[in-house]
Write a protein that holds these residues in place. Structure first.
Motif: not given
Length: 257
Positions: A197-216, A250-257
């Motif tokens: 397509t000649q269009i920049p195409t990204y892969y979504y990497l799911y994110r959950v868990g993590g130690e804290s919002l700051l760490a994320e 990707s997203n900030l961990s769903w546990d720290h949003q």
């Protein structure tokens, strides 16, 4: 998305088994090309004809110009089974689903979840699904590999959301790490789609868990370890990270949003 009914009428003596085989082959070919959505299709026999109710990305999804070689072959199979070309009956717009993207995308991403039936290829400008038949065939004349990847991703997502068995952890690893088979195949698909397509195409990497919002907020790209992938403002109110080199979003961990 839109709901239609397809009607298959015999033009000569046939059998239920041969008609069933030809119709199912035709529906599977449409699904592999992104022209119909879903996994299971009920086919009923009533008043001398076969009927199937289907979900389409667009009103014109079944137009001949979208047909893959496999769909064209399956249409010939209908004739061999003594069935006329299917007749369409428009039912209406599905009120519980998203509309398809209609504008050219400046960038796009591979994104799905277990609750989504639509195309996993999304416009990066509005997150609306892009019907797969609108892009060149990815492999062997259609988009079966994308559909297969989507089914596997959704199965893993449903397992980890249920959180009821040990399988949750294996499923979560598949959708949230860059070392999984699901990531490798999905990212390869992104590269193929971008090439076609000649269009920049990204892969979504799911994110959950993590130690804290700051760490994320401080975490780096899991593929190349770059810290610059954190965005100043989230894209589409959902994505907080994007690595241009690795084509990962990707997203900030769903546990720290």
């Amino acid at each position: 998305m839109f709901v239609i009914e397809l009607r298959f009428e015999p033009f000569a003596d046939t059998t239920i088994s041969s008609a069933e085989k030809a119709i199912n082959h035709y529906l599977e070919a449409l699904r592999a090309n992104g022209q119909i959505l879903g996994r299971e299709f009920a086919v009923a026999f009533n008043d001398g004809e076969f009927k199937a109710r289907l979900m389409l990305p667009e009103k014109t999804s079944l137009a001949k110009r979208h047909n893959s070689p496999w769909v064209k072959s399956a249409i010939n199979g209908l004739t061999e089974a003594k069935l006329l070309a299917p007749r369409e009956k428009f039912i209406g717009q599905d009120i519980n689903s998203e509309v398809s993207n209609t504008e050219p995308a400046s960038w796009q991403l591979l994104y799905t979840s277990y609750v989504h039936m639509c195309s996993p290829l999304r416009s990066g400008d509005n997150l609306l699904p892009i019907p797969l038949y609108q892009i060149p065939a990815t492999f062997n004349g259609d988009h079966k590999r994308i559909i297969k990847w989507q089914s596997e991703w959704q199965a893993c997502d449903e397992l980890q959301m249920a959180a009821a068995t040990k399988a949750e952890f294996a499923a979560l690893e598949e959708i949230s790490t860059v070392t999984s088979d699901l990531f490798r195949r999905g990212r390869d698909l992104c590269g193929r789609i971008e090439y076609l397509t000649q269009i920049p195409t990204y892969y979504y990497l799911y994110r959950v868990g993590g130690e804290s919002l700051l760490a994320e907020q401080s975490r780096t790209c899991p593929k190349c370890n770059r810290a610059e992938w954190k965005l100043d403002e989230p894209l589409l109110d959902m994505f907080h990270f994007r690595c241009e080199d690795c084509r990962i979003i990707s997203n900030l961990s769903w546990d720290h949003q």
